[in-house]
Design a protein around this motif. Structure first.
Motif, PDB file in Angstrom:
ATOM      1  N   ASP A 349       0.847  -1.186   0.000  1.00 53.30           N
ATOM      2  CA  ASP A 349       0.000   0.000   0.000  1.00 53.30           C
ATOM      3  C   ASP A 349       0.891   1.247   0.000  1.00 53.30           C
ATOM      4  N   THR A 350       1.123   1.789  -1.189  1.00 45.37           N
ATOM      5  CA  THR A 350       2.009   2.951  -1.311  1.00 45.37           C
ATOM      6  C   THR A 350       1.251   4.184  -1.783  1.00 45.37           C
ATOM      7  N   ARG A 351      -0.087   4.151  -1.687  1.00 45.30           N
ATOM      8  CA  ARG A 351      -0.830   5.378  -1.951  1.00 45.30           C
ATOM      9  C   ARG A 351      -1.931   5.511  -0.906  1.00 45.30           C
ATOM     10  N   ASP A 352      -2.035   6.697  -0.353  1.00 46.26           N
ATOM     11  CA  ASP A 352      -2.990   6.989   0.712  1.00 46.26           C
ATOM     12  C   ASP A 352      -3.830   8.201   0.338  1.00 46.26           C
ATOM     13  N   TRP A 353      -4.996   8.295   1.006  1.00 44.56           N
ATOM     14  CA  TRP A 353      -5.964   9.341   0.687  1.00 44.56           C
ATOM     15  C   TRP A 353      -6.182  10.255   1.890  1.00 44.56           C
ATOM     16  N   TYR A 354      -6.176  11.558   1.626  1.00 43.77           N
ATOM     17  CA  TYR A 354      -6.327  12.574   2.667  1.00 43.77           C
ATOM     18  C   TYR A 354      -7.509  13.486   2.339  1.00 43.77           C
ATOM     19  N   ARG A 355      -8.407  13.614   3.328  1.00 40.93           N
ATOM     20  CA  ARG A 355      -9.534  14.536   3.141  1.00 40.93           C
ATOM     21  C   ARG A 355      -9.030  15.968   3.289  1.00 40.93           C
ATOM     22  N   ASP A 467      24.653 -18.140  -5.893  1.00 41.93           N
ATOM     23  CA  ASP A 467      23.793 -17.336  -5.020  1.00 41.93           C
ATOM     24  C   ASP A 467      22.351 -17.338  -5.518  1.00 41.93           C
ATOM     25  N   ILE A 468      21.426 -17.381  -4.567  1.00 40.34           N
ATOM     26  CA  ILE A 468      20.011 -17.101  -4.850  1.00 40.34           C
ATOM     27  C   ILE A 468      19.541 -16.074  -3.836  1.00 40.34           C
ATOM     28  N   ALA A 469      18.626 -15.198  -4.245  1.00 41.77           N
ATOM     29  CA  ALA A 469      18.219 -14.110  -3.357  1.00 41.77           C
ATOM     30  C   ALA A 469      16.826 -13.632  -3.727  1.00 41.77           C
ATOM     31  N   MET A 470      16.224 -12.915  -2.793  1.00 43.68           N
ATOM     32  CA  MET A 470      14.938 -12.264  -3.003  1.00 43.68           C
ATOM     33  C   MET A 470      14.961 -10.947  -2.231  1.00 43.68           C
ATOM     34  N   ARG A 471      14.467  -9.895  -2.877  1.00 46.29           N
ATOM     35  CA  ARG A 471      14.364  -8.599  -2.185  1.00 46.29           C
ATOM     36  C   ARG A 471      13.035  -7.962  -2.535  1.00 46.29           C
ATOM     37  N   VAL A 472      12.322  -7.528  -1.520  1.00 45.53           N
ATOM     38  CA  VAL A 472      11.060  -6.817  -1.701  1.00 45.53           C
ATOM     39  C   VAL A 472      11.411  -5.340  -1.835  1.00 45.53           C
ATOM     40  N   GLN A 473      11.332  -4.819  -3.058  1.00 40.94           N
ATOM     41  CA  GLN A 473      11.882  -3.496  -3.307  1.00 40.94           C
ATOM     42  C   GLN A 473      10.825  -2.495  -3.738  1.00 40.94           C
ATOM     43  N   GLY A 474      10.961  -1.309  -3.198  1.00 42.79           N
ATOM     44  CA  GLY A 474      10.130  -0.172  -3.529  1.00 42.79           C
ATOM     45  C   GLY A 474      10.473   0.938  -2.564  1.00 42.79           C
ATOM     46  N   LYS A 475       9.856   2.065  -2.779  1.00 39.17           N
ATOM     47  CA  LYS A 475       9.997   3.179  -1.834  1.00 39.17           C
ATOM     48  C   LYS A 475       8.804   3.093  -0.892  1.00 39.17           C
ATOM     49  N   PHE A 476       9.062   2.605   0.336  1.00 38.71           N
ATOM     50  CA  PHE A 476       7.984   2.278   1.256  1.00 38.71           C
ATOM     51  C   PHE A 476       7.898   3.293   2.392  1.00 38.71           C
ATOM     52  N   PRO A 477       6.741   3.934   2.553  1.00 39.71           N
ATOM     53  CA  PRO A 477       6.586   4.916   3.630  1.00 39.71           C
ATOM     54  C   PRO A 477       6.707   4.273   5.010  1.00 39.71           C
ATOM     55  N   LEU A 478       7.245   5.034   5.931  1.00 37.14           N
ATOM     56  CA  LEU A 478       7.229   4.650   7.348  1.00 37.14           C
ATOM     57  C   LEU A 478       5.847   4.964   7.893  1.00 37.14           C
ATOM     58  N   LYS A 479       5.143   3.949   8.384  1.00 34.71           N
ATOM     59  CA  LYS A 479       3.786   4.141   8.872  1.00 34.71           C
ATOM     60  C   LYS A 479       3.617   3.505  10.243  1.00 34.71           C
ATOM     61  N   TRP A 480       2.777   4.118  11.053  1.00 36.59           N
ATOM     62  CA  TRP A 480       2.394   3.475  12.299  1.00 36.59           C
ATOM     63  C   TRP A 480       1.309   2.439  11.997  1.00 36.59           C
ATOM     64  N   PRO A 481       1.140   1.430  12.855  1.00 37.62           N
ATOM     65  CA  PRO A 481       0.168   0.365  12.585  1.00 37.62           C
ATOM     66  C   PRO A 481      -1.227   0.908  12.285  1.00 37.62           C
ATOM     67  N   GLY A 482      -1.748   0.532  11.139  1.00 33.04           N
ATOM     68  CA  GLY A 482      -3.071   0.974  10.717  1.00 33.04           C
ATOM     69  C   GLY A 482      -3.056   2.191   9.826  1.00 33.04           C
ATOM     70  N   GLN A 483      -1.932   2.882   9.740  1.00 31.98           N
ATOM     71  CA  GLN A 483      -1.894   4.088   8.918  1.00 31.98           C
ATOM     72  C   GLN A 483      -2.031   3.734   7.444  1.00 31.98           C
ATOM     73  N   GLY A 484      -2.898   4.457   6.758  1.00 28.23           N
ATOM     74  CA  GLY A 484      -3.126   4.215   5.346  1.00 28.23           C
ATOM     75  C   GLY A 484      -4.178   3.169   5.060  1.00 28.23           C
ATOM     76  N   LYS A 485      -4.713   2.561   6.102  1.00 30.07           N
ATOM     77  CA  LYS A 485      -5.766   1.567   5.901  1.00 30.07           C
ATOM     78  C   LYS A 485      -7.114   2.235   5.677  1.00 30.07           C
ATOM     79  N   PHE A 486      -7.246   3.460   6.229  1.00 29.87           N
ATOM     80  CA  PHE A 486      -8.491   4.213   6.128  1.00 29.87           C
ATOM     81  C   PHE A 486      -8.197   5.607   5.577  1.00 29.87           C
ATOM     82  N   LEU A 487      -9.245   6.279   5.103  1.00 30.82           N
ATOM     83  CA  LEU A 487      -9.121   7.675   4.712  1.00 30.82           C
ATOM     84  C   LEU A 487      -8.660   8.493   5.911  1.00 30.82           C
ATOM     85  N   MET A 488      -7.795   9.472   5.659  1.00 32.77           N
ATOM     86  CA  MET A 488      -7.231  10.255   6.757  1.00 32.77           C
ATOM     87  C   MET A 488      -7.577  11.734   6.609  1.00 32.77           C
ATOM     88  N   ASP A 489      -7.479  12.450   7.720  1.00 30.86           N
ATOM     89  CA  ASP A 489      -7.775  13.869   7.741  1.00 30.86           C
ATOM     90  C   ASP A 489      -6.515  14.644   7.365  1.00 30.86           C
TER      91      ASP A 489
END
Length: 804
Positions: A349-355, A467-489
């Motif tokens: 979840d790398t996109r969030d909505w703000y009212r 060698d074998i490897a796996m990396r989950v890559q992206g630019k990931f926001p630092l969020k507190w638990p639950g942040q971005g799950k709901f619309l925010m103010d």
């Protein structure tokens, strides 16, 4: 497909005018379409019949050799990278120009220019999401930070444009002729825009739906129906992984300011359920020859022309081969002499909505803490074929564009939601693939991935050093638990992202003890990973089937990996069907067919092979049952999302009498048993209708896998009823419109062995014999030998061309 009559051409043209609302004066004259020298007939000629030994291509430092194999796969041999990518642009445009332009026009919100007002709503949505805005920021990033990559992207554009300049009316792709327009110049911007388009295809969010569910259900019941971790999860990064870093602390507000309304706006389109991908690599200790083997099969829409275009790209210092993305540089999923790599969607979840609270109707400023911040506007001029341009004013905040407002998808004047998305922050994904193409080892792989931001991907890796490897890559926001799950103010600064997870702390693994790495769109880690990770759509079945098989397998061969990519075992059915049968009990509907269907289900081995009837019966029964369970919830006039099939089955198996199964509109108290029986009755009705209309209900006939032209109305350019198995939630994830868009297997020994296939063909021309010639091979689970070719190799050569 190769020959078309006058009346067929006429039918397409008139049908197009009616279906896409193109004014009749915009349709090309029939005479030009059937002109034998310039019209439709010229597109019945295949590429090998048009081959020339030499083509003039300006701005090269030395000639580039292009060798086409018997499947029209080009192998390019250039002296420099600039020459290579200039030639790649030219050659790709020769075979996929219309596709390249159509996809970037869709990404830019410009489809209305081609088909008229029917696409206006789609174009407005695309513009408001800010895909072109994100590509502009990407261009700015390259101009300021990476002029070397920019020069290569511009060389690619130069190659495309030289082809466009040489393009005659006779060779113009048929879609341009039918839709009556011509190609415009390519640009570096369009290549970056294409990569942003991929981000939009693969990222989703359910903030709106979860906000409504929270209001309907309450937080406790919502958490019960949508748990953040599954009870038997098998994450991308093995659960045994120890996180040996100090995480950045994230501060959670004491009270979270969520908007409390019910929101009745239409949500943006989300990735289609069942869309996903698999990739894995096994260590040499588990293979018969002692070499690592890597596999990748991204699952996307099944379209023609295919999303992918196979190529080999070679300079004196490097040869790389695999699936390219027409319009982008280099190979996206492939291998060279030292490494192989592949990608799956990481569903983060790398996109969030703000009212947004505007100060007044001018919308020139908006509330943020104790101040009013200045907004900006961007006027989007959407050209509409046959009509005047539509002007759409989009307000931009520091979060991003205000997508929902009084003019778009909102029933209320005061409803304004801005989109914050990593795509809007400037990035350089193109460099990732340029570096991967010439990487030699694990260190190079990691360096390449450091430039990658979006869409979030699971990058699998293997090298000839073991060698074998796996990396989950992206630019990931630092969020507190639950942040971005709901619309925010958006007026509360505490709802801001608090930075980004450092690249080196993204979930990753190298040479795990279990001897393999894998991903199938499931949860990236277990709960010990120190950062909050959330997405509504994590997969629950393919990953467990894949990991279960990889744990069991030893002395693995390339053929074993091919079989695994084409594996039709339905783990969901294996777990759910016994539950359904148990809850059905001794119930029998008043139908002579009921016993027959039930016996076919009991005899079924859970494989979704094309001739299986049990897969069809299970699909209909399960879907009707799930629909019965959640029908009351989905009756809400505000958008919501229903719990996953996995969670529904888990609750039915463990808590069949739970109150969640009660249907308030009915008398008494309902349990899971009620819904199973209702689903069975609905299945009987559906199957009776099916058998009355069609002679059979084997899985392939029911599923009707279709590989569809990018313009849906061009049915004659599509391939329907492909006889193949698989389905959503299976390793062979071939549904009706989605499936393995590319399958690749690479064994990295002293000499690389590689095999690949995709459901289409190299040509974008429907009249070419190379348009869909891979489809039967793909449908049977077979592959092309995909080994690297040397410049002097002479076997299986279709023709050669020198660019000079």
């Amino acid at each position: 497909m190769k020959y078309f009559s006058f009346f067929f051409v006429l039918a397409i043209t008139v049908g197009l005018a009616i279906l896409v609302s193109v004014p009749i004066e915009q349709i090309p004259p029939i005479a030009s379409l059937i002109d034998p020298n310039h019209g439709f007939w010229q597109n019945t000629i295949s590429e090998d019949q048009l081959a020339t030994e030499e083509i003039d291509l300006k701005n090269l430092t030395a000639p580039v050799e292009v060798v086409y194999d018997q499947n029209l796969i080009p192998h390019l041999f250039a002296e420099t990278e600039a020459d290579l990518y200039r030639a790649q642009g030219y050659v790709t445009a020769q075979h996929r120009l219309w596709q390249m332009e159509f996809q970037t026009m869709a990404a830019a919100g410009r489809v209305s220019e081609i088909v008229g007002p029917i696409a206006l709503e789609l174009d407005r949505m695309t513009r408001r999401k800010g895909l072109a805005y994100g590509a502009e920021l990407g261009m700015k990033y390259l101009q300021e930070n990476d002029t070397e990559t920019l020069a290569l992207v511009e060389a690619y554009a130069d190659g495309v444009n030289q082809y466009i300049a040489q393009l005659t009316d006779a060779r113009l792709p048929v879609e341009y002729k039918i839709l009556n327009y011509r190609p415009e110049p390519w640009s570096a911007f369009k290549s970056l825009l294409l990569l942003k388009y991929m981000s939009d295809m693969l990222v989703g969010d359910r903030d709106l739906e979860f906000s409504n569910l929270r209001k309907i259900l309450g937080q406790s019941k919502l958490d019960k129906l949508f748990p953040e971790f599954s009870s038997d999860g098998d994450p991308v990064i093995e659960a045994e992984r120890f996180w040996d870093f100090e995480p950045i602390p994230v501060i959670k507000p004491d009270s979270i300011p969520y908007p409390e309304d019910m929101f009745k706006v239409s949500p943006l389109p989300q990735p289609v359920e069942g869309t996903g991908s698999n990739n894995w690599a096994v260590a040499g200790e588990k293979t018969k020859k002692g070499n690592p083997i890597l596999a990748n099969d991204p699952h996307l829409s099944l379209n023609l022309p295919s999303l992918w275009y196979a190529m080999q790209l070679s300079t004196p210092t490097n040869s790389v081969k695999g699936a390219t993305l027409p319009g982008a540089l280099g190979v996206i999923s492939g291998f060279n002499t030292d490494i192989a790599w592949g990608v799956t969607n990481a569903t983060r979840d790398t996109r969030d909505w703000y009212r947004i609270t505007f100060q007044d109707d001018s919308r020139s400023s908006y509330k943020y803490g104790d101040e009013w911040r200045q907004a900006s506007t961007r006027v989007e001029e959407i050209k509409v074929k046959g009509q005047q341009s539509f002007l759409d004013t989009v307000v931009y905040t520091h979060y991003g564009p205000v997508v929902y407002d009084r003019t778009f998808r909102s029933e209320r004047q005061d409803l304004n939601f801005a989109l914050k998305w990593t795509v809007h922050q400037g990035s350089n994904e193109q460099k990732t693939f340029l570096l991967l193409n010439k990487a030699r080892n694990y260190s190079d792989y990691n360096e390449a991935l450091d430039h990658y931001s979006a869409p979030a991907q699971n990058f699998v890796f293997a090298s000839n050093t073991g060698d074998i490897a796996m990396r989950v890559q992206g630019k990931f926001p630092l969020k507190w638990p639950g942040q971005g799950k709901f619309l925010m103010d958006g007026a509360d600064p505490r709802t801001e992202w608090q930075g980004y997870i450092p690249n080196e702390q993204n979930a990753n693994t190298l040479n795990p003890e279990r001897g393999f790495v894998s991903s199938a769109n499931q949860y990236p880690t277990d709960s010990t990973y120190p950062y909050y990770v959330f997405d509504n759509s994590y997969e629950h079945y393919r990953n467990r089937r894949l990991n279960g098989r990889l744990r069991e397998m030893e002395q693995i061969t390339v053929e074993d990996m091919m079989g695994l990519q084409f594996d039709d075992y339905n783990l969901q059915a294996a777990e759910a069907l016994p539950v359904l049968v148990r809850l059905l009990g001794t119930y029998r509907a008043e139908s002579p067919e009921a016993e027959k269907y039930l016996q076919e289900l009991k005899d079924w081995d859970f494989y979704a092979d094309p001739d299986q009837k049990g897969q069809t019966l299970y699909t209909v029964w399960a879907e009707e049952t799930f629909e019965s369970v959640w029908r009351e919830l989905l009756k809400s006039d505000a958008p919501v999302v229903r719990p996953s099939a996995y969670r529904t089955i888990e609750l039915m198996a463990k808590s069949a009498n739970d109150s969640i199964f009660d249907t308030p509109s009915l008398q008494g108290m309902q349990s899971a048993e009620y819904h199973v029986k209702a689903g069975f009755d609905s299945m009987l009705v559906a199957m009776a209708r099916r058998e009355a209309e069609e002679s059979d209900y084997d899985w392939a006939s029911y599923k009707k896998t279709t590989i569809q032209h990018l313009v849906p109305n061009f049915k004659s350019f599509s391939v329907g009823n492909v006889y193949t198995g698989g389905g959503s939630g299976l390793l062979n994830a071939t549904g009706s419109r989605h499936g393995a868009s590319w399958r690749m297997i690479v064994e990295l020994g002293s000499e690389v062995e590689a095999f690949g296939i995709y459901p289409g063909g190299q040509s974008g021309n429907p009249g070419s014999r190379y348009y869909g010639n891979f489809i039967p091979i793909w449908a049977r689970g077979e592959y092309l030998d995909f080994g690297l070719r040397s410049v002097g190799a002479s076997e299986n050569v279709l023709f050669k061309t020198t660019l000079k």
